[in-house]
Design a protein around this motif. Structure first.
Motif, PDB file in Angstrom:
ATOM      1  N   HIS A 121       0.880  -1.200  -0.027  1.00 36.79           N
ATOM      2  CA  HIS A 121      -0.151   0.023  -0.190  1.00 36.79           C
ATOM      3  C   HIS A 121       0.906   1.148  -0.120  1.00 36.79           C
ATOM      4  CE1 HIS A 121       1.086   0.068   4.194  1.00 36.79           C
ATOM      5  NE2 HIS A 121       0.423   1.034   4.438  1.00 36.79           N
ATOM      6  N   ASN A 122       2.166   1.230   0.243  1.00 41.00           N
ATOM      7  CA  ASN A 122       2.949   2.333   0.190  1.00 41.00           C
ATOM      8  C   ASN A 122       3.667   2.600  -1.139  1.00 41.00           C
ATOM      9  OD1 ASN A 122       5.644   1.085   0.313  1.00 41.00           O
ATOM     10  ND2 ASN A 122       5.135   0.734   2.515  1.00 41.00           N
ATOM     11  N   ALA A 123       4.307   3.741  -1.253  1.00 39.72           N
ATOM     12  CA  ALA A 123       4.962   4.053  -2.453  1.00 39.72           C
ATOM     13  C   ALA A 123       6.307   3.256  -2.903  1.00 39.72           C
ATOM     14  CB  ALA A 123       5.327   5.363  -2.537  1.00 39.72           C
ATOM     15  N   LEU A 124       6.801   2.711  -1.686  1.00 39.72           N
ATOM     16  CA  LEU A 124       8.203   1.777  -2.005  1.00 39.72           C
ATOM     17  C   LEU A 124       7.681   0.544  -1.856  1.00 39.72           C
ATOM     18  CD1 LEU A 124      10.501   3.521   0.861  1.00 39.72           C
ATOM     19  CD2 LEU A 124      10.473   3.881  -1.772  1.00 39.72           C
ATOM     20  N   GLY A 125       6.411   0.066  -1.874  1.00 38.81           N
ATOM     21  CA  GLY A 125       6.082  -1.093  -2.052  1.00 38.81           C
ATOM     22  C   GLY A 125       6.616  -2.354  -1.202  1.00 38.81           C
ATOM     23  N   ARG A 126       7.011  -2.005   0.242  1.00 39.32           N
ATOM     24  CA  ARG A 126       7.580  -3.024   1.015  1.00 39.32           C
ATOM     25  C   ARG A 126       7.182  -2.467   2.346  1.00 39.32           C
ATOM     26  NH1 ARG A 126      12.168  -1.044   3.167  1.00 39.32           N
ATOM     27  NH2 ARG A 126      13.539   0.288   2.077  1.00 39.32           N
ATOM     28  N   LEU A 127       7.369  -3.254   3.428  1.00 40.88           N
ATOM     29  CA  LEU A 127       7.347  -2.959   4.810  1.00 40.88           C
ATOM     30  C   LEU A 127       8.821  -2.470   5.118  1.00 40.88           C
ATOM     31  CD1 LEU A 127       5.801  -6.204   6.428  1.00 40.88           C
ATOM     32  CD2 LEU A 127       4.862  -4.142   6.072  1.00 40.88           C
ATOM     33  N   ALA A 128       8.611  -1.712   6.254  1.00 44.85           N
ATOM     34  CA  ALA A 128      10.046  -1.074   6.671  1.00 44.85           C
ATOM     35  C   ALA A 128      10.882  -2.148   7.469  1.00 44.85           C
ATOM     36  CB  ALA A 128       9.871   0.236   7.496  1.00 44.85           C
ATOM     37  N   ASP A 129      12.180  -2.164   7.464  1.00 46.95           N
ATOM     38  CA  ASP A 129      12.898  -2.853   8.551  1.00 46.95           C
ATOM     39  C   ASP A 129      13.001  -1.935   9.618  1.00 46.95           C
ATOM     40  OD1 ASP A 129      15.134  -5.062   8.843  1.00 46.95           O
ATOM     41  OD2 ASP A 129      16.087  -3.199   9.742  1.00 46.95           O
ATOM     42  N   PRO A 130      12.998  -2.512  10.822  1.00 47.89           N
ATOM     43  CA  PRO A 130      12.978  -1.734  12.199  1.00 47.89           C
ATOM     44  C   PRO A 130      14.296  -0.701  12.278  1.00 47.89           C
ATOM     45  CG  PRO A 130      12.406  -3.986  12.788  1.00 47.89           C
ATOM     46  CD  PRO A 130      12.618  -3.833  11.423  1.00 47.89           C
ATOM     47  N   GLY A 131      15.362  -1.231  11.704  1.00 46.65           N
ATOM     48  CA  GLY A 131      16.527  -0.460  11.612  1.00 46.65           C
ATOM     49  C   GLY A 131      16.495   0.898  10.874  1.00 46.65           C
ATOM     50  N   GLU A 132      15.354   0.948   9.953  1.00 53.01           N
ATOM     51  CA  GLU A 132      15.095   2.135   9.158  1.00 53.01           C
ATOM     52  C   GLU A 132      14.523   3.222  10.109  1.00 53.01           C
ATOM     53  OE1 GLU A 132      14.833   0.945   4.583  1.00 53.01           O
ATOM     54  OE2 GLU A 132      13.291  -0.073   5.791  1.00 53.01           O
ATOM     55  N   VAL A 133      13.508   2.685  10.857  1.00 51.81           N
ATOM     56  CA  VAL A 133      13.012   3.719  12.026  1.00 51.81           C
ATOM     57  C   VAL A 133      13.909   4.244  12.892  1.00 51.81           C
ATOM     58  CG1 VAL A 133      11.083   3.735  13.764  1.00 51.81           C
ATOM     59  CG2 VAL A 133      10.713   2.418  11.459  1.00 51.81           C
ATOM     60  N   ALA A 134      14.833   3.214  13.326  1.00 50.06           N
ATOM     61  CA  ALA A 134      15.728   3.255  14.260  1.00 50.06           C
ATOM     62  C   ALA A 134      16.819   4.662  13.915  1.00 50.06           C
ATOM     63  CB  ALA A 134      16.586   2.261  14.947  1.00 50.06           C
ATOM     64  N   ALA A 135      17.154   4.432  12.523  1.00 43.88           N
ATOM     65  CA  ALA A 135      18.109   5.627  12.096  1.00 43.88           C
ATOM     66  C   ALA A 135      17.645   6.893  12.235  1.00 43.88           C
ATOM     67  CB  ALA A 135      18.469   5.146  10.473  1.00 43.88           C
ATOM     68  N   VAL A 136      16.383   7.117  11.954  1.00 44.44           N
ATOM     69  CA  VAL A 136      15.726   8.425  12.309  1.00 44.44           C
ATOM     70  C   VAL A 136      15.601   8.758  13.839  1.00 44.44           C
ATOM     71  CG1 VAL A 136      13.581   9.702  12.013  1.00 44.44           C
ATOM     72  CG2 VAL A 136      14.189   8.134  10.282  1.00 44.44           C
ATOM     73  N   ALA A 137      15.506   7.973  14.488  1.00 40.97           N
ATOM     74  CA  ALA A 137      15.327   7.867  16.006  1.00 40.97           C
ATOM     75  C   ALA A 137      16.879   8.383  16.633  1.00 40.97           C
ATOM     76  CB  ALA A 137      14.879   7.035  16.779  1.00 40.97           C
ATOM     77  N   ALA A 138      17.780   7.846  16.067  1.00 36.80           N
ATOM     78  CA  ALA A 138      19.152   8.087  16.330  1.00 36.80           C
ATOM     79  C   ALA A 138      19.739   9.595  16.040  1.00 36.80           C
ATOM     80  CB  ALA A 138      20.319   7.211  15.765  1.00 36.80           C
ATOM     81  N   PHE A 139      19.197   9.969  14.555  1.00 34.08           N
ATOM     82  CA  PHE A 139      19.485  11.262  14.408  1.00 34.08           C
ATOM     83  C   PHE A 139      18.701  12.356  15.084  1.00 34.08           C
ATOM     84  CE2 PHE A 139      18.198  15.175  11.881  1.00 34.08           C
ATOM     85  CZ  PHE A 139      19.586  15.584  11.708  1.00 34.08           C
ATOM     86  N   LEU A 140      17.471  12.024  15.621  1.00 36.75           N
ATOM     87  CA  LEU A 140      16.765  12.973  16.329  1.00 36.75           C
ATOM     88  C   LEU A 140      17.358  13.308  17.918  1.00 36.75           C
ATOM     89  CD1 LEU A 140      12.958  12.199  15.435  1.00 36.75           C
ATOM     90  CD2 LEU A 140      14.312  14.246  14.667  1.00 36.75           C
ATOM     91  N   ALA A 141      18.049  12.156  18.266  1.00 35.61           N
ATOM     92  CA  ALA A 141      18.561  11.933  19.362  1.00 35.61           C
ATOM     93  C   ALA A 141      19.851  12.692  19.284  1.00 35.61           C
ATOM     94  CB  ALA A 141      18.624  10.556  19.976  1.00 35.61           C
ATOM     95  N   GLY A 142      20.268  12.918  18.443  1.00 39.91           N
ATOM     96  CA  GLY A 142      22.050  13.360  18.206  1.00 39.91           C
ATOM     97  C   GLY A 142      22.010  15.141  18.366  1.00 39.91           C
ATOM     98  N   GLU A 143      23.159  15.478  18.389  1.00 39.41           N
ATOM     99  CA  GLU A 143      23.439  16.863  18.339  1.00 39.41           C
ATOM    100  C   GLU A 143      22.952  17.619  17.194  1.00 39.41           C
ATOM    101  OE1 GLU A 143      24.714  18.709  20.809  1.00 39.41           O
ATOM    102  OE2 GLU A 143      25.769  17.400  21.910  1.00 39.41           O
ATOM    103  N   ARG A 144      23.038  17.071  15.837  1.00 35.56           N
ATOM    104  CA  ARG A 144      22.707  17.555  14.782  1.00 35.56           C
ATOM    105  C   ARG A 144      21.502  17.985  14.549  1.00 35.56           C
ATOM    106  NH1 ARG A 144      26.644  17.560  10.597  1.00 35.56           N
ATOM    107  NH2 ARG A 144      28.576  16.614  11.425  1.00 35.56           N
ATOM    108  N   ALA A 145      20.482  17.264  15.479  1.00 31.40           N
ATOM    109  CA  ALA A 145      18.799  17.658  15.428  1.00 31.40           C
ATOM    110  C   ALA A 145      18.687  18.581  16.415  1.00 31.40           C
ATOM    111  CB  ALA A 145      18.339  16.292  15.721  1.00 31.40           C
ATOM    112  N   SER A 146      19.432  19.356  16.783  1.00 32.15           N
ATOM    113  CA  SER A 146      19.238  20.168  18.063  1.00 32.15           C
ATOM    114  C   SER A 146      18.252  21.371  17.799  1.00 32.15           C
ATOM    115  CB  SER A 146      20.575  20.985  18.356  1.00 32.15           C
ATOM    116  OG  SER A 146      21.023  21.809  17.402  1.00 32.15           O
ATOM    117  N   PHE A 147      17.827  21.621  16.610  1.00 28.86           N
ATOM    118  CA  PHE A 147      16.552  22.625  16.318  1.00 28.86           C
ATOM    119  C   PHE A 147      15.276  21.866  15.676  1.00 28.86           C
ATOM    120  CE2 PHE A 147      14.799  26.368  13.811  1.00 28.86           C
ATOM    121  CZ  PHE A 147      14.917  27.140  14.938  1.00 28.86           C
ATOM    122  N   VAL A 148      15.345  20.868  15.911  1.00 30.41           N
ATOM    123  CA  VAL A 148      14.097  19.800  15.549  1.00 30.41           C
ATOM    124  C   VAL A 148      13.260  19.374  16.749  1.00 30.41           C
ATOM    125  CG1 VAL A 148      13.468  17.721  14.297  1.00 30.41           C
ATOM    126  CG2 VAL A 148      15.423  18.930  13.353  1.00 30.41           C
TER     127      VAL A 148
END
Length: 275
Positions: free
Chosen positions: A218-245
């Motif tokens: 049902h999505n544009a990529l035509g597959r389920l996500a791997d949990p690691g793909e969600v985790a990568a976003v979480a790690a970025f948001l937790a880091g210093e570089r996401a300080s304005f997000v």
């Protein structure tokens, strides 16, 4: 990319499997000290062993029922005392039952709030004094695409996740002056153990992998996500570089929100097919 998480203390509620464990592994790989909690001692023990082999920081795993507000607070305070503070809290929890609005009684809605919303609120409130003391912090809530997109058969998820978004956004304003950001992840279909179990039930004697593949169509990529793909976003948001997000709802759905529920995967489809 160095996310600036080395030596930080990260707590992951619901970190024994699925998205929570994937996030814990990302944090461990970044050199953070990682504490996870969950309810199943066997899964926790396996997750702790897995995390110990990923990074150089300390790892702990504790059996906690996060619907018990006092127990959740004791876990947070205990981790902070043991590891020398707390800097990041990520809350990844279970999902309420599936069904449309009229299928449920008031008690079902109350139970969903108790299971999904209030544990996240309680954990955040428990972590706040430690994050404020550090003068730096990240609060990340793993919700669902229903936090952003209404899905009829997932009404309990939508009610509780939408409420979680409003809590997170209000909290983001309150804590911004303390150097703390607050964000919500809204993943779509992810290949987690519950998703695999659901696929097995739906497949019956059929092909489970085929059923899992269909769940992602049902999505544009035509597959389920791997949990690691969600985790990568979480790690970025937790880091210093996401300080304005902060105060954001981050949809991670492979484009499902823009393809529409009835459209097939569009790769190779002629431009006039739906004309």
């Amino acid at each position: 990319m160095d996310l600036g998480l080395r030596g930080r203390v990260v707590l992951v509620a619901g970190g024994s499997s699925g998205i929570g464990l994937a996030c814990a592994k990302e944090f461990a790989a970044e050199g953070a000290h990682v504490a996870i909690c969950g309810r199943d001692p066997d899964r926790l023990a396996a997750a702790e062993r897995e995390l110990a082999g990923v990074g150089t920081g300390r790892v702990s795993a504790t059996s906690v029922d996060v619907t018990d507000t006092d127990a959740a607070r004791r876990w947070v305070d205990g981790v902070a005392a043991d590891l020398g503070g707390a800097h990041v809290l990520l809350v990844s929890g279970g999902s309420p039952p599936v069904g449309t609005t009229a299928l449920f009684e008031v008690a079902d809605y109350r139970a969903a709030v108790d299971r999904v919303l209030l544990p996240a609120v309680g954990l955040a409130m428990a972590a706040l004094p430690h994050l404020r003391a550090a003068g730096w912090g990240r609060l990340i809530f793993v919700a669902s695409e229903t936090a952003s997109v209404p899905i009829g058969p997932l009404v309990l998820s939508g009610v509780t996740r939408a409420a979680l978004v409003r809590f997170a956004q209000g909290l983001a304003v309150d804590v911004a002056g303390d150097g703390i950001t607050v964000n919500v992840l809204a993943p779509g279909g992810v290949r987690t153990p519950p998703m695999e179990r659901a696929a097995a039930r739906l497949a019956g004697d059929g092909d489970v992998e085929e059923r899992l593949a269909a769940m992602g169509h049902h999505n544009a990529l035509g597959r389920l996500a791997d949990p690691g793909e969600v985790a990568a976003v979480a790690a970025f948001l937790a880091g210093e570089r996401a300080s304005f997000v902060t105060a954001g709802v981050h949809l991670i759905d492979g484009g499902a929100s823009v393809t529409g529920p009835e459209l097939p995967h569009l790769t190779g489809v002629r431009k006039d097919t739906y004309a």
